[in-house]
Design a protein around this motif. Structure first.
Motif, PDB file in Angstrom:
ATOM      1  N   CYS A 168       0.826  -1.207   0.000  1.00  0.00           N
ATOM      2  CA  CYS A 168       0.000   0.000   0.000  1.00  0.00           C
ATOM      3  C   CYS A 168       0.862   1.259   0.000  1.00  0.00           C
ATOM      4  O   CYS A 168       1.714   1.435   0.874  1.00  0.00           O
ATOM      5  CB  CYS A 168      -0.911   0.013   1.227  1.00  0.00           C
ATOM      6  SG  CYS A 168      -1.891  -1.496   1.426  1.00  0.00           S
ATOM      7  N   ASP A 169       0.602   2.142  -0.971  1.00  0.00           N
ATOM      8  CA  ASP A 169       1.298   3.426  -1.011  1.00  0.00           C
ATOM      9  C   ASP A 169       0.711   4.396   0.009  1.00  0.00           C
ATOM     10  O   ASP A 169       1.436   5.163   0.638  1.00  0.00           O
ATOM     11  CB  ASP A 169       1.203   4.035  -2.413  1.00  0.00           C
ATOM     12  CG  ASP A 169       1.892   3.176  -3.465  1.00  0.00           C
ATOM     13  OD1 ASP A 169       2.920   2.554  -3.123  1.00  0.00           O
ATOM     14  OD2 ASP A 169       1.387   3.118  -4.589  1.00  0.00           O
ATOM     15  N   ARG A 170      -0.602   4.382   0.133  1.00  0.00           N
ATOM     16  CA  ARG A 170      -1.314   5.256   1.078  1.00  0.00           C
ATOM     17  C   ARG A 170      -2.347   4.427   1.820  1.00  0.00           C
ATOM     18  O   ARG A 170      -2.990   3.553   1.222  1.00  0.00           O
ATOM     19  CB  ARG A 170      -1.999   6.407   0.332  1.00  0.00           C
ATOM     20  CG  ARG A 170      -1.024   7.335  -0.375  1.00  0.00           C
ATOM     21  CD  ARG A 170      -1.755   8.295  -1.303  1.00  0.00           C
ATOM     22  NE  ARG A 170      -2.588   7.588  -2.285  1.00  0.00           N
ATOM     23  CZ  ARG A 170      -2.097   7.007  -3.381  1.00  0.00           C
ATOM     24  NH1 ARG A 170      -0.790   7.027  -3.609  1.00  0.00           N
ATOM     25  NH2 ARG A 170      -2.898   6.401  -4.223  1.00  0.00           N
ATOM     26  N   GLY A 189       9.092   2.309   6.937  1.00  0.00           N
ATOM     27  CA  GLY A 189       9.434   3.387   6.017  1.00  0.00           C
ATOM     28  C   GLY A 189       8.263   3.920   5.232  1.00  0.00           C
ATOM     29  O   GLY A 189       8.444   4.525   4.167  1.00  0.00           O
ATOM     30  N   ARG A 190       7.051   3.700   5.751  1.00  0.00           N
ATOM     31  CA  ARG A 190       5.842   4.166   5.077  1.00  0.00           C
ATOM     32  C   ARG A 190       5.285   5.405   5.773  1.00  0.00           C
ATOM     33  O   ARG A 190       5.496   5.597   6.981  1.00  0.00           O
ATOM     34  CB  ARG A 190       4.773   3.072   5.080  1.00  0.00           C
ATOM     35  CG  ARG A 190       5.100   1.879   4.202  1.00  0.00           C
ATOM     36  CD  ARG A 190       5.037   2.257   2.729  1.00  0.00           C
ATOM     37  NE  ARG A 190       5.087   1.099   1.853  1.00  0.00           N
ATOM     38  CZ  ARG A 190       5.026   1.167   0.542  1.00  0.00           C
ATOM     39  NH1 ARG A 190       4.924   2.358  -0.047  1.00  0.00           N
ATOM     40  NH2 ARG A 190       5.088   0.090  -0.209  1.00  0.00           N
ATOM     41  N   PRO A 191       4.555   6.261   5.039  1.00  0.00           N
ATOM     42  CA  PRO A 191       3.957   7.439   5.676  1.00  0.00           C
ATOM     43  C   PRO A 191       2.855   7.050   6.650  1.00  0.00           C
ATOM     44  O   PRO A 191       2.292   5.951   6.581  1.00  0.00           O
ATOM     45  CB  PRO A 191       3.399   8.238   4.495  1.00  0.00           C
ATOM     46  CG  PRO A 191       3.215   7.235   3.404  1.00  0.00           C
ATOM     47  CD  PRO A 191       4.304   6.213   3.590  1.00  0.00           C
ATOM     48  N   ALA A 239      -6.978   7.141   0.330  1.00  0.00           N
ATOM     49  CA  ALA A 239      -6.297   5.982  -0.255  1.00  0.00           C
ATOM     50  C   ALA A 239      -5.956   6.208  -1.728  1.00  0.00           C
ATOM     51  O   ALA A 239      -4.988   5.633  -2.247  1.00  0.00           O
ATOM     52  CB  ALA A 239      -7.154   4.736  -0.101  1.00  0.00           C
ATOM     53  N   GLY A 240      -6.758   7.026  -2.423  1.00  0.00           N
ATOM     54  CA  GLY A 240      -6.537   7.221  -3.850  1.00  0.00           C
ATOM     55  C   GLY A 240      -7.164   6.100  -4.656  1.00  0.00           C
ATOM     56  O   GLY A 240      -7.607   5.072  -4.122  1.00  0.00           O
ATOM     57  N   ALA A 241      -7.203   6.284  -5.955  1.00  0.00           N
ATOM     58  CA  ALA A 241      -7.886   5.320  -6.827  1.00  0.00           C
ATOM     59  C   ALA A 241      -7.084   4.037  -7.014  1.00  0.00           C
ATOM     60  O   ALA A 241      -7.648   2.967  -7.218  1.00  0.00           O
ATOM     61  CB  ALA A 241      -8.172   5.964  -8.180  1.00  0.00           C
ATOM     62  N   THR A 242      -5.756   4.128  -6.972  1.00  0.00           N
ATOM     63  CA  THR A 242      -4.918   2.933  -7.153  1.00  0.00           C
ATOM     64  C   THR A 242      -3.780   2.948  -6.141  1.00  0.00           C
ATOM     65  O   THR A 242      -3.306   4.011  -5.725  1.00  0.00           O
ATOM     66  CB  THR A 242      -4.317   2.894  -8.572  1.00  0.00           C
ATOM     67  OG1 THR A 242      -3.533   4.069  -8.784  1.00  0.00           O
ATOM     68  CG2 THR A 242      -5.410   2.810  -9.632  1.00  0.00           C
ATOM     69  N   GLY A 243      -3.343   1.762  -5.782  1.00  0.00           N
ATOM     70  CA  GLY A 243      -2.190   1.625  -4.899  1.00  0.00           C
ATOM     71  C   GLY A 243      -2.445   1.941  -3.444  1.00  0.00           C
ATOM     72  O   GLY A 243      -1.533   1.902  -2.631  1.00  0.00           O
TER      73      GLY A 243
END
Length: 426
Positions: free
Chosen positions: A176-178, A204-206, A231-235
């Motif tokens: 997961c990016d966000r 190391g994630r936000p 979360a956003g549309a992707t990732g």
């Protein structure tokens, strides 16, 4: 005396011999169960409590836990008891109430229970004080109250929800990016956010987008919209830990999620489990593809087969017992641990004091691989200010695939570092 001998009663010699032999056995064995070691084996009384008749919009009912305890009692006594000790299981309806929890604890004291095993209550302060005064150990609770991880009378078999949140951070950090977290707007919810933030920082994630929500809401449209934007549309990923309201949140979330969006969802056992997935459509449920962090192996794992066999043969069709339910599983594990401890003690008389002494001195409890081997010595505890009694900080990573919870990673994952760091910095 006349010196005359009284005539013997006219009874077959074999019958007389059998009666004498049976009497001798009773005198020498004091009623020991078949399979005992031959000396006097006293009956062991324990108690399991859980709410089973609670009412109200926010009431919790876990009747499967007490029903599982009674099925275990029938099974183990049919096998000769625990190391020859007949097991007597008392159950109590805790009613999901402060007064009910206290009443159950006092009943355990009155009945001279040597332990409270595999139970559920959100009212730790009501029940733990009577147990502490009486010296009765509380073995393998569900983890619904903080006292289960703080009291010197507590012997937990899991790291509770804190371990699950720490594990969720590690599980989501890889994909997961966000991340958006929807959690209760309570002190407990604040702790959830801190644990997830700590675990993501270590990876190391936000930090996650923290979205407090009302526990008793009937709709979470606003929170779902906020979570989607974070979360956003992707990732991106959305995780929710709202107990029995988690289903309500994800229902709102899936209705608002844009078609074609690739947002991963996640939660923890206790908020999402196989019974909920089945009830909401199986492979068509809103949880298909979701990550779930658990304490134990997934329901289809072969290590659950002994429990399933006991349910089939000794629950007599009791529909309160669902082998996929986390509460039922916790009760089975707690009784399995109790059996392991008593067998290692090799005592003819099991008391609460002897059991507590054995636990404190490091007797090892084997749960058939459903948890790591458990010991409750001081050096086995993680030494955290927030979780001083936790000895098991291992969790499992699962995913919902074709409507079933299956392993996302083999084996257990240790989250000690995240729990310790979160406790030290909070």
């Amino acid at each position: 005396m006349t010196g005359r001998r009284r005539p013997l009663p006219s009874r077959p010699f074999g019958l007389l011999t059998g009666a004498v032999t049976a009497g001798a056995l009773l005198l020498s064995g004091c009623g020991a169960l078949p399979g005992g070691s031959g000396d006097s084996r006293e009956r062991v009384t324990v108690m399991t409590w859980a709410p089973s008749g609670a009412s109200g919009p926010d009431a919790v009912n876990m009747a499967g836990m007490t029903a599982m305890a009674k099925a275990y009692e029938r099974w183990i006594n049919a096998r000769g008891g625990i190391d020859g000790h007949e097991l007597r299981v008392l159950t109590c309806d805790e009613q999901d109430a402060w007064t009910g929890a206290g009443d159950c604890a006092r009943k355990a004291v009155e009945e001279k229970a040597v332990a409270v095993v595999g139970s559920y209550s959100r009212h730790g302060r009501a029940y733990m004080a009577p147990l502490e005064v009486a010296g009765i150990p509380y073995i393998g609770g569900y983890g619904a109250s903080e006292e289960e991880f703080r009291s010197y009378a507590a012997y937990p078999v899991t790291g509770g929800q804190s371990a699950l949140l720490a594990g969720t951070a590690e599980q989501l950090a890889h994909d997961c990016d966000r991340i958006s977290l929807v959690r209760p707007d309570t002190l407990s919810g604040d702790s959830q956010a801190w644990l997830l933030r700590t675990g993501l920082k270590e990876a190391g994630r936000p930090a996650p987008l923290d979205i407090p929500a009302a526990e008793g809401a009937t709709s979470y449209d606003a929170e779902a919209e906020h979570a989607l934007s974070g979360a956003g549309a992707t990732g991106g990923c959305v995780t929710s830990v709202l107990g029995d309201r988690t289903e309500t949140f994800f229902d709102s979330f899936r209705r608002l999620e844009p078609e074609g969006a690739a947002v991963r969802v996640a939660s923890v056992l206790g908020s999402v489990g196989q019974p909920l997935i089945d009830r909401t459509g199986g492979r068509n449920s809103p949880f298909e593809g979701a990550y779930v962090t658990g304490w134990y192996p997934p329901p289809g794992d072969a290590r659950w087969n002994p429990m399933r066999k006991v349910i089939r043969e000794h629950a007599f069709g009791d529909n309160r017992i669902d082998p996929d339910d986390t509460g039922v599983q916790t009760t089975w594990i707690a009784y399995t641990a109790l059996k392991s401890v008593i067998e290692s003690m090799r005592e003819s008389d099991i008391t609460a004091a002897k059991l507590t002494r054995a636990l404190g001195q490091g007797v090892r409890a084997d749960t058939g691989g459903l948890t790591p081997p458990l010991r409750w010595r001081y050096e086995d505890m993680i030494g955290s200010r927030s979780y001083p009694r936790v000895v098991n900080t291992e969790v499992t990573f699962q995913v919902v695939r074709d409507g079933r919870l299956v392993a996302a990673r083999k084996g257990f994952v240790d989250v000690t570092e995240t729990m310790a760091e979160a406790s030290a910095t909070r």
